[in-house]
Enzyme design. Structure first.
Site: not given
Length: 310
Positions: A63, A65, A170
């Site tokens: 991932d 963020d 993402t």
């Protein structure tokens, strides 16, 4: 003991005790060594060397963020577009407030994430894909490069060093994700796809944002295309929204986890890593600014916080 016959009874008793002590000590040392070896072997069995060198059926999925990078990629991208006069101050305030909320809560909220995506789509509508890709390279250098978590970067590099492919997964636009993946030396990126016609953005998405269950489906599809064994793959995320993706693989990691993911990871005996520092200061600072009541206060707080964390 016969060899001790020439000694006085008192001397023989003392010597016998010494021999007994020595034998007991040796036996205890041997037993301790065996137990230590057994413990080590058990630990090695439970925690094998990972990632496994030369395993071409394994890959890693990260991932973006707050897992690979501090904060939200869309916010940093928005700052770069604002600097280039793509939109006005009121739009920057919206981006900044979304980022301030993200840092305050430490989790992804679907409504806030949707607002951020809608903002980004409206801003890029009518612009050429090639233009945004080029600008993305500049924005990475300006706002993102110094926000990469060194710990997560090292985990990704370990997979690369083992000969495995590493992918970003993402909800950020695939163009941004691809720039970040390339700059970090990763294999590639899975991201949200914005519709374009003749190389120009229409302001719409292709399908839905790559979020939650959609990430798991993307990883599953890529694994099938790449002939990977998901049980030998790894996945890394900070958000409980990514539990579907993490649950797909044999080696799930919770990185800088939110409360729900931390709880789930502990229940499932998943590995955890937390690279955050100064998070309490961020939680105290943002509400103080937001409490002023003006959106400008939230904007200033978010931008100032971003600058301090460079």
């Amino acid at each position: 003991m016969a060899a001790l016959g020439w000694l006085t009874p008192r001397r023989r008793s003392a010597t016998a005790r010494s021999v007994l002590a020595g034998e007991a000590s040796a036996e205890a040392a041997r037993k301790s060594s065996q137990e230590a070896q057994a413990t080590t072997e058990a630990a090695e069995e439970k925690e094998p060397e990972f990632p496994v060198l030369g395993d071409d059926k394994a890959a890693a999925f990260f991932d973006l963020d707050n897992t690979v990078m501090q904060g939200a990629a869309l916010f940093h991208f928005g700052r770069g577009l604002y600097k280039r006069k793509f939109f006005e101050t009121r739009d920057l305030a919206r981006f900044a407030w979304q980022q301030a909320w993200f840092r305050l809560a430490g989790v992804e909220d679907p409504e806030h994430m949707q607002d951020a995506r809608d903002s980004a789509l409206s801003i890029v509508k009518g612009h050429r894909v090639a233009e945004l890709q080029s600008i993305g390279e500049e924005i990475y250098d300006e706002y993102m490069a110094e926000r990469i978590w060194p710990g997560t970067r090292a985990l990704a590099q370990a997979h690369l060093d083992a000969g495995q492919k590493v992918w970003l997964v993402t909800a950020a636009p695939v163009e941004i994700a691809t720039v970040i993946a390339r700059r970090l030396g990763l294999t590639g990126a899975l991201g949200t796809v914005a519709e374009s016609v003749d190389g120009v953005y229409t302001g719409k998405l292709v399908g839905e944002p790559l979020h939650g269950p959609a990430k798991a489906e993307a990883v599953r599809a890529l694994a099938a295309a790449e002939n990977l064994h998901l049980a030998r793959c790894a996945a890394y995320s900070d958000s409980h929204n990514d539990i579907p993706m993490l649950s797909l693989v044999g080696h799930p990691y919770a990185i800088n986890p939110d409360a729900k993911l931390r709880k789930h990871a502990r229940e499932q005996d998943w590995r955890l890593r937390d690279y955050r520092t100064g998070r309490k200061a961020a939680k105290v600072g943002i509400p103080a600014a937001a409490g002023v009541g003006a959106v400008a206060g939230g904007t200033a707080a978010a931008i100032a916080l971003s600058r301090r964390r460079r």
